[in-house]
Design an enzyme around this catalytic site. Sequence first.
Site, PDB file in Angstrom:
ATOM      1  N   GLU A  63      12.809  -9.606   0.675  1.00 51.56           N
ATOM      2  CA  GLU A  63      11.468  -8.214   1.960  1.00 51.56           C
ATOM      3  C   GLU A  63      12.115  -6.747   1.257  1.00 51.56           C
ATOM      4  O   GLU A  63      14.023  -7.194   1.516  1.00 51.56           O
ATOM      5  CB  GLU A  63      11.978  -9.020   3.011  1.00 51.56           C
ATOM      6  CG  GLU A  63      11.328  -7.833   3.895  1.00 51.56           C
ATOM      7  CD  GLU A  63      11.000  -7.667   5.022  1.00 51.56           C
ATOM      8  OE1 GLU A  63      12.147  -8.575   5.473  1.00 51.56           O
ATOM      9  OE2 GLU A  63      10.295  -7.081   5.965  1.00 51.56           O
TER      10      GLU A  63
ATOM     11  N   ARG B 224      12.744   4.337  12.298  1.00 51.45           N
ATOM     12  CA  ARG B 224      11.415   5.211  12.480  1.00 51.45           C
ATOM     13  C   ARG B 224      10.714   4.484  13.363  1.00 51.45           C
ATOM     14  O   ARG B 224      11.559   4.840  14.616  1.00 51.45           O
ATOM     15  CB  ARG B 224      11.230   4.791  11.205  1.00 51.45           C
ATOM     16  CG  ARG B 224      11.914   5.962  10.544  1.00 51.45           C
ATOM     17  CD  ARG B 224      10.776   5.276   8.778  1.00 51.45           C
ATOM     18  NE  ARG B 224       9.869   6.050   8.815  1.00 51.45           N
ATOM     19  CZ  ARG B 224       9.450   5.853   7.022  1.00 51.45           C
ATOM     20  NH1 ARG B 224       8.453   4.630   7.051  1.00 51.45           N
ATOM     21  NH2 ARG B 224       8.220   6.629   7.760  1.00 51.45           N
TER      22      ARG B 224
ATOM     23  N   HIS C 161      12.582  -2.385   1.853  1.00 52.58           N
ATOM     24  CA  HIS C 161      12.371  -0.998   2.708  1.00 52.58           C
ATOM     25  C   HIS C 161      13.259  -0.136   1.987  1.00 52.58           C
ATOM     26  O   HIS C 161      14.203   0.175   2.274  1.00 52.58           O
ATOM     27  CB  HIS C 161      12.219  -1.704   4.043  1.00 52.58           C
ATOM     28  CG  HIS C 161      10.959  -2.458   4.488  1.00 52.58           C
ATOM     29  ND1 HIS C 161       9.472  -2.720   4.635  1.00 52.58           N
ATOM     30  CD2 HIS C 161      11.295  -3.075   4.984  1.00 52.58           C
ATOM     31  CE1 HIS C 161       9.222  -3.312   4.480  1.00 52.58           C
ATOM     32  NE2 HIS C 161       9.959  -4.392   5.242  1.00 52.58           N
TER      33      HIS C 161
ATOM     34  N   ARG D  61       6.529   0.119  13.301  1.00 47.04           N
ATOM     35  CA  ARG D  61       7.671  -0.321  12.400  1.00 47.04           C
ATOM     36  C   ARG D  61       8.663  -0.956  12.426  1.00 47.04           C
ATOM     37  O   ARG D  61       9.438  -1.848  11.523  1.00 47.04           O
ATOM     38  CB  ARG D  61       7.900   1.292  11.265  1.00 47.04           C
ATOM     39  CG  ARG D  61       7.236   1.920  10.841  1.00 47.04           C
ATOM     40  CD  ARG D  61       7.913   3.344  10.270  1.00 47.04           C
ATOM     41  NE  ARG D  61       6.820   3.559  10.519  1.00 47.04           N
ATOM     42  CZ  ARG D  61       5.950   4.786   9.421  1.00 47.04           C
ATOM     43  NH1 ARG D  61       5.401   3.103   8.198  1.00 47.04           N
ATOM     44  NH2 ARG D  61       5.011   5.533   9.032  1.00 47.04           N
TER      45      ARG D  61
ATOM     46  N   ASP E  19       2.020 -15.656   6.500  1.00 50.71           N
ATOM     47  CA  ASP E  19       2.253 -17.044   6.310  1.00 50.71           C
ATOM     48  C   ASP E  19       2.278 -17.362   4.744  1.00 50.71           C
ATOM     49  O   ASP E  19       2.704 -18.243   4.288  1.00 50.71           O
ATOM     50  CB  ASP E  19       0.427 -17.442   6.206  1.00 50.71           C
ATOM     51  CG  ASP E  19      -0.049 -17.556   8.211  1.00 50.71           C
ATOM     52  OD1 ASP E  19       1.612 -17.506   8.794  1.00 50.71           O
ATOM     53  OD2 ASP E  19      -0.463 -17.462   8.821  1.00 50.71           O
TER      54      ASP E  19
ATOM     55  N   ALA F  53       3.246  -1.736   4.991  1.00 50.43           N
ATOM     56  CA  ALA F  53       2.572  -1.030   6.125  1.00 50.43           C
ATOM     57  C   ALA F  53       2.674  -2.480   7.000  1.00 50.43           C
ATOM     58  O   ALA F  53       2.638  -2.659   7.569  1.00 50.43           O
ATOM     59  CB  ALA F  53       1.689  -0.338   6.298  1.00 50.43           C
TER      60      ALA F  53
ATOM     61  N   ARG G 286       5.045  10.846  -2.695  1.00 50.57           N
ATOM     62  CA  ARG G 286       4.762  10.788  -0.638  1.00 50.57           C
ATOM     63  C   ARG G 286       5.926  10.843  -0.536  1.00 50.57           C
ATOM     64  O   ARG G 286       6.496   9.949  -0.605  1.00 50.57           O
ATOM     65  CB  ARG G 286       4.346   9.130  -1.202  1.00 50.57           C
ATOM     66  CG  ARG G 286       3.946   8.303   0.388  1.00 50.57           C
ATOM     67  CD  ARG G 286       4.328   6.628   0.395  1.00 50.57           C
ATOM     68  NE  ARG G 286       3.824   6.745   1.690  1.00 50.57           N
ATOM     69  CZ  ARG G 286       4.196   5.265   2.167  1.00 50.57           C
ATOM     70  NH1 ARG G 286       4.976   4.677   1.239  1.00 50.57           N
ATOM     71  NH2 ARG G 286       4.029   5.308   3.376  1.00 50.57           N
TER      72      ARG G 286
ATOM     73  N   PRO H  37       0.837  -1.180  -0.231  1.00 39.56           N
ATOM     74  CA  PRO H  37       0.086  -0.323  -0.137  1.00 39.56           C
ATOM     75  C   PRO H  37       0.808   1.025  -0.413  1.00 39.56           C
ATOM     76  O   PRO H  37       1.789   0.756   0.076  1.00 39.56           O
ATOM     77  CB  PRO H  37      -0.463  -0.326   1.373  1.00 39.56           C
ATOM     78  CG  PRO H  37      -0.306  -1.214   2.005  1.00 39.56           C
ATOM     79  CD  PRO H  37       0.651  -1.890   1.323  1.00 39.56           C
ATOM     80  N   ASN H  38       0.144   2.307  -0.917  1.00 38.74           N
ATOM     81  CA  ASN H  38       0.845   3.182  -1.070  1.00 38.74           C
ATOM     82  C   ASN H  38       2.442   3.763  -2.008  1.00 38.74           C
ATOM     83  O   ASN H  38       2.493   4.977  -1.943  1.00 38.74           O
ATOM     84  CB  ASN H  38       0.855   4.391   0.623  1.00 38.74           C
ATOM     85  CG  ASN H  38      -0.372   4.215   1.378  1.00 38.74           C
ATOM     86  OD1 ASN H  38      -1.254   5.276   0.679  1.00 38.74           O
ATOM     87  ND2 ASN H  38      -0.408   3.859   2.630  1.00 38.74           N
TER      88      ASN H  38
ATOM     89  N   TYR I 194      11.130   8.586   1.061  1.00 41.55           N
ATOM     90  CA  TYR I 194      10.948   7.981   0.051  1.00 41.55           C
ATOM     91  C   TYR I 194      11.517   7.968  -1.409  1.00 41.55           C
ATOM     92  O   TYR I 194      11.899   7.356  -1.848  1.00 41.55           O
ATOM     93  CB  TYR I 194       9.544   7.203  -0.151  1.00 41.55           C
ATOM     94  CG  TYR I 194       9.078   7.151   1.139  1.00 41.55           C
ATOM     95  CD1 TYR I 194       9.312   5.772   1.709  1.00 41.55           C
ATOM     96  CD2 TYR I 194       7.781   7.103   1.785  1.00 41.55           C
ATOM     97  CE1 TYR I 194       8.962   4.423   2.981  1.00 41.55           C
ATOM     98  CE2 TYR I 194       7.392   6.907   2.621  1.00 41.55           C
ATOM     99  CZ  TYR I 194       7.995   5.561   3.590  1.00 41.55           C
ATOM    100  OH  TYR I 194       7.304   5.047   4.652  1.00 41.55           O
TER     101      TYR I 194
ATOM    102  N   SER J 100      13.069   2.603   3.132  1.00 39.29           N
ATOM    103  CA  SER J 100      13.104   3.978   4.496  1.00 39.29           C
ATOM    104  C   SER J 100      14.141   2.314   5.239  1.00 39.29           C
ATOM    105  O   SER J 100      13.066   1.524   5.030  1.00 39.29           O
ATOM    106  CB  SER J 100      12.341   4.685   5.269  1.00 39.29           C
ATOM    107  OG  SER J 100      11.344   3.701   5.227  1.00 39.29           O
TER     108      SER J 100
ATOM    109  N   ASN K 146       7.934  -5.866  -1.359  1.00 38.63           N
ATOM    110  CA  ASN K 146       7.824  -4.533   0.085  1.00 38.63           C
ATOM    111  C   ASN K 146       6.500  -4.286   0.155  1.00 38.63           C
ATOM    112  O   ASN K 146       5.578  -3.887  -0.699  1.00 38.63           O
ATOM    113  CB  ASN K 146       8.351  -3.163  -0.792  1.00 38.63           C
ATOM    114  CG  ASN K 146       8.661  -2.597   0.369  1.00 38.63           C
ATOM    115  OD1 ASN K 146       7.439  -2.279   1.596  1.00 38.63           O
ATOM    116  ND2 ASN K 146       9.064  -1.114  -0.535  1.00 38.63           N
TER     117      ASN K 146
HETATM  118  C1  DQA Z   1       8.168   1.545   3.912  1.00 36.83           C
HETATM  119  C2  DQA Z   1       8.927   1.108   5.518  1.00 36.83           C
HETATM  120  C3  DQA Z   1       6.825   1.159   5.461  1.00 36.83           C
HETATM  121  O1  DQA Z   1       7.486   0.767   7.607  1.00 36.83           O
HETATM  122  C4  DQA Z   1       6.136   1.576   5.315  1.00 36.83           C
HETATM  123  O2  DQA Z   1       4.456   1.803   6.431  1.00 36.83           O
HETATM  124  C5  DQA Z   1       5.899   2.306   3.245  1.00 36.83           C
HETATM  125  C6  DQA Z   1       7.068   2.226   3.274  1.00 36.83           C
HETATM  126  C7  DQA Z   1       9.727   1.450   3.100  1.00 36.83           C
HETATM  127  O3  DQA Z   1       9.928   1.175   2.056  1.00 36.83           O
HETATM  128  O4  DQA Z   1      10.385   2.117   3.420  1.00 36.83           O
HETATM  129  O5  DQA Z   1       5.037   1.873   3.307  1.00 36.83           O
HETATM  130  O6  DQA Z   1       8.050  -0.827   3.955  1.00 36.83           O
END
Ligand code: DQA
Length: 144
Positions: free
Chosen positions: A96, A105, A98, A109, A85, A75, A18, A10-11, A23, A100, A72
């Site tokens: 995985e 943070r 991320h 997180r 799962d 959240a 954003r 998401p996002n 980011y 940031s 990724n």
């Molecule tokens: C994120 C870090 C997460 O905590 C956050 O909710 C995101 C992006 C990152 O790529 O840094 O949406 O996964």
Amino acid sequence: MLKIAIINGPNLNLLGKREPDVYGKENFEDFLAQLKKEFPQVSFTYFQSNIEGELVNAIQQYGFNQDGIILNPAAYTHTSVAIGDAIASINTPVIEVHISNVHAREDFRKISHVSAKVKGSIIGLGLKGYQLATNWFLDQAANK
Ligand code: DQA
């Protein structure tokens, strides 16, 4: 040709717009175009969703027919038992990523339902994390 699915949560569709201080200013579509140019030997599939169940579906869908998944979960990393799962249920290795440094943070997180189920995590190195993950899958394939 090595097959890699990139799954963003998401996002991340708003990357570039954003919170650019956190980011960065680049949107993912431009970055993906660059990634495809940089790795012509890789066939990338890209999926993004703001919906948890759709991410579970994508992990299941790509989890048996790709050489690697770069995930990724955004959240949902910090909340989703279902995504953890799903990763445990598939054959394809998952990295995985991320953008940031989640450990620098807010405390919420620092919890991940994903980290224990993946091959490894790349955290805090910006979009470069997707490139590093791609390189790892290429190295693995070369050393098979
Ligand atoms: C994120 C870090 C997460 O905590 C956050 O909710 C995101 C992006 C990152 O790529 O840094 O949406 O996964």
